[in-house]
Design a protein around this motif. Structure first.
Motif, mmCIF file in Angstrom:
data_model
loop_
_atom_site.group_PDB
_atom_site.id
_atom_site.type_symbol
_atom_site.label_atom_id
_atom_site.label_comp_id
_atom_site.label_asym_id
_atom_site.label_seq_id
_atom_site.Cartn_x
_atom_site.Cartn_y
_atom_site.Cartn_z
ATOM 1 N N LYS A 121 0.833 -1.214 0.000
ATOM 2 C CA LYS A 121 0.000 0.000 0.000
ATOM 3 C C LYS A 121 0.856 1.247 0.000
ATOM 4 N N LEU A 122 1.886 1.216 0.861
ATOM 5 C CA LEU A 122 2.749 2.403 0.982
ATOM 6 C C LEU A 122 3.450 2.683 -0.344
ATOM 7 N N LYS A 123 3.904 1.604 -1.022
ATOM 8 C CA LYS A 123 4.561 1.790 -2.324
ATOM 9 C C LYS A 123 3.656 2.501 -3.313
ATOM 10 N N ILE A 124 2.437 1.991 -3.390
ATOM 11 C CA ILE A 124 1.476 2.587 -4.328
ATOM 12 C C ILE A 124 1.259 4.055 -3.998
ATOM 13 N N GLN A 125 1.111 4.273 -2.683
ATOM 14 C CA GLN A 125 0.857 5.652 -2.239
ATOM 15 C C GLN A 125 2.015 6.559 -2.618
ATOM 16 N N ALA A 126 3.257 6.034 -2.381
ATOM 17 C CA ALA A 126 4.446 6.828 -2.692
ATOM 18 C C ALA A 126 4.473 7.200 -4.182
ATOM 19 N N GLU A 127 4.170 6.188 -5.026
ATOM 20 C CA GLU A 127 4.115 6.452 -6.477
ATOM 21 C C GLU A 127 3.155 7.582 -6.787
ATOM 22 N N LYS A 128 1.967 7.442 -6.202
ATOM 23 C CA LYS A 128 0.913 8.439 -6.469
ATOM 24 C C LYS A 128 1.379 9.831 -6.091
ATOM 25 N N THR A 129 1.945 9.912 -4.866
ATOM 26 C CA THR A 129 2.362 11.236 -4.387
ATOM 27 C C THR A 129 3.448 11.813 -5.298
ATOM 28 N N ARG A 130 4.372 10.933 -5.722
ATOM 29 C CA ARG A 130 5.436 11.418 -6.618
ATOM 30 C C ARG A 130 4.852 11.985 -7.908
ATOM 31 N N GLU A 131 3.906 11.217 -8.486
ATOM 32 C CA GLU A 131 3.259 11.693 -9.727
ATOM 33 C C GLU A 131 2.561 13.015 -9.499
ATOM 34 N N ASN A 132 1.834 13.086 -8.365
ATOM 35 C CA ASN A 132 1.118 14.331 -8.040
ATOM 36 C C ASN A 132 2.073 15.512 -7.985
ATOM 37 N N ILE A 133 3.182 15.268 -7.278
ATOM 38 C CA ILE A 133 4.141 16.368 -7.096
ATOM 39 C C ILE A 133 4.679 16.818 -8.455
ATOM 40 N N LEU A 134 5.040 15.836 -9.294
ATOM 41 C CA LEU A 134 5.566 16.173 -10.622
ATOM 42 C C LEU A 134 4.552 16.990 -11.413
ATOM 43 N N ALA A 135 3.327 16.499 -11.419
ATOM 44 C CA ALA A 135 2.274 17.189 -12.175
ATOM 45 C C ALA A 135 2.114 18.623 -11.688
ATOM 46 N N SER A 136 2.109 18.762 -10.342
ATOM 47 C CA SER A 136 1.907 20.108 -9.796
ATOM 48 C C SER A 136 3.074 21.022 -10.167
ATOM 49 N N LEU A 137 4.303 20.477 -10.145
ATOM 50 C CA LEU A 137 5.472 21.287 -10.517
ATOM 51 C C LEU A 137 5.347 21.772 -11.955
ATOM 52 N N ILE A 138 4.961 20.815 -12.827
ATOM 53 C CA ILE A 138 4.812 21.175 -14.246
ATOM 54 C C ILE A 138 3.776 22.279 -14.404
ATOM 55 N N ASN A 139 2.648 22.071 -13.699
ATOM 56 C CA ASN A 139 1.571 23.084 -13.743
ATOM 57 C C ASN A 139 2.096 24.444 -13.331
ATOM 58 N N LYS A 140 2.845 24.424 -12.243
ATOM 59 C CA LYS A 140 3.370 25.683 -11.717
ATOM 60 C C LYS A 140 4.227 26.378 -12.758
ATOM 61 N N GLU A 141 5.097 25.577 -13.369
ATOM 62 C CA GLU A 141 5.967 26.153 -14.411
ATOM 63 C C GLU A 141 5.137 26.795 -15.504
ATOM 64 N N GLU A 142 4.132 26.061 -16.015
ATOM 65 C CA GLU A 142 3.253 26.574 -17.064
ATOM 66 C C GLU A 142 2.642 27.906 -16.658
ATOM 67 N N GLU A 143 2.118 27.880 -15.442
ATOM 68 C CA GLU A 143 1.431 29.087 -14.964
ATOM 69 C C GLU A 143 2.377 30.275 -14.929
ATOM 70 N N THR A 144 3.576 30.046 -14.397
ATOM 71 C CA THR A 144 4.520 31.181 -14.307
ATOM 72 C C THR A 144 4.853 31.702 -15.712
ATOM 73 N N ARG A 145 5.017 30.759 -16.632
ATOM 74 C CA ARG A 145 5.348 31.165 -18.000
ATOM 75 C C ARG A 145 4.251 32.045 -18.599
ATOM 76 N N LEU A 146 3.004 31.520 -18.463
ATOM 77 C CA LEU A 146 1.852 32.273 -18.978
ATOM 78 C C LEU A 146 1.766 33.640 -18.322
ATOM 79 N N TYR A 147 1.984 33.641 -17.011
ATOM 80 C CA TYR A 147 1.892 34.890 -16.252
ATOM 81 C C TYR A 147 2.910 35.903 -16.781
ATOM 82 N N GLU A 148 4.112 35.410 -17.028
ATOM 83 C CA GLU A 148 5.160 36.304 -17.547
ATOM 84 C C GLU A 148 4.750 36.870 -18.913
ATOM 85 N N ILE A 149 4.195 36.006 -19.743
ATOM 86 C CA ILE A 149 3.763 36.462 -21.080
ATOM 87 C C ILE A 149 2.708 37.555 -20.949
#
Lengths: 215, 131
Positions: A121-149
């Motif tokens: 269970k913990l492994k699965i959870q860890a995977e999920k959290t890692r994916e979530n974090i990555l996705a959120s980081l990517i989102n953040k980058e996108e947002e900052t880029r758009l904001y700058e534009i």
């Protein structure tokens, strides 16, 4: 074979709980009934026991009770000792030990099972959290880029509007004085300007129509 | 009253004789019971028997489980007089004073008329019919 047992309940005597049709058993004479004629002047014979016999009887009984008391105490002690170290106690002890070991083993296996499940269970959870974090980081980058534009666009627009700097000020004043703006006009919902006394846009010829645009 | 109803007070236990058998033929069970139970009520354990009628060899047979008697005495059970006398005669307990008193009274007094005749057989007949 079974004697009739008369009971004494709430001081009501000579009643039997068991129903029977034969003669009722006698417990005692009812209280308050008079003494029988045959017993009126009876003197109960009192047994005479000589003093030495009495003393002998007392001695015998004292000795007997003394011996019985000590014997009972001894039996009690023996029973305690047996309870500690007897066969039954040993068997019980052995069985308890075996039971204990068995239960501990069962517990250990159960723990292992649950530990495995937990790890998965913990492994699965860890995977999920890692994916979530990555996705959120990517989102953040996108947002900052758009904001700058957006910021860039805004700044461009602001810069494009004609600001009056220190050098242009005299020129601007002369221009303003040369071109006075007349605000005495009415405006339509469509943006058409009415400077004169006409109230309908059709009355004004095409060449002289003025329209304000909302930029 | 039977002790089938659950009680919370501690009722003493007693080793005594329960009379069974039929008319003119008593037979006793040596039995551990609660004090307030009747002879025909619930019995905790039967610990022996006593045949009051002498057999063809002029013997009155008594059977006793001494281990269990010791256990119950250790648990604090009482004893009735006859049971104490029997155990004294058997040698498990000291002789009861009643046995000695009865024996010297038997030696003193003349014998009593008995309804039942002792059975005549191989062993010599009793010289004191009171026993």
């Amino acid at each position: 074979m079974f004697a009739r047992s008369s009971s004494r309940i709430f001081n009501v005597i000579n009643i039997s709980c068991i129903q029977s049709r034969s003669a009722r058993a006698w417990v005692r004479k009812p209280l308050g009934s008079p003494m029988a004629k045959s017993k009126m002047f009876r003197i109960a014979p009192k047994k005479f026991i000589p003093a030495d016999e009495k003393a002998e009887v007392k001695r015998l009984y004292d000795n007997y009770f003394h011996q019985m008391k000590s014997l009972r105490h001894y039996f009690f002690e023996q029973s305690l000792e047996q309870a500690e170290s007897g066969e039954v106690a040993q068997m019980k002890h052995r069985l308890e030990e075996e039971e204990h070991i068995r239960l501990m083993e069962e517990n250990r296996l159960e723990n292992e099972k649950t530990a495995k499940l937990r790890e998965e269970k913990l492994k699965i959870q860890a995977e999920k959290t890692r994916e979530n974090i990555l996705a959120s980081l990517i989102n953040k980058e996108e947002e900052t880029r758009l904001y700058e534009i957006q910021i860039e666009a805004f700044l461009e627009k602001q810069k494009a509007t004609p600001f009056i700097q220190a050098e242009n000020i005299e020129k601007a004043i002369e221009e303003a004085l040369a071109n006075p703006v007349d605000f005495n006009f009415a405006i339509d919902l469509d943006g058409y300007v009415y400077r004169g006394r006409e109230t309908a846009i059709e009355k004004i010829p095409e060449e002289e129509r003025e329209r304000l645009r909302s930029n | 009253m039977a002790s089938a109803i659950p009680t919370f007070t501690k009722i003493g236990k007693v080793i005594r004789l329960n009379k069974h058998g039929c008319t003119n033929r008593p037979f006793y069970h040596i039995v551990v019971q609660k004090t307030r139970d009747n002879f025909d009520g619930p019995v905790i354990e039967q610990v022996g028997s006593y045949d009051a009628m002498p057999n063809s060899q002029h013997e009155k047979l008594v059977a006793v489980n001494f281990e269990r008697v010791q256990y119950w005495l250790a648990q604090g059970a009482g004893m009735s007089n006859p049971v104490a006398q029997l155990l004294g005669l058997s040698g498990f307990l000291p002789n009861h004073p009643q046995t000695l008193i009865q024996s010297w009274k038997n030696r003193r007094e003349p014998p009593r008329e008995r309804k039942l005749q002792p059975i005549k057989g191989i062993a010599p007949p009793l010289d004191n019919p009171k026993i």
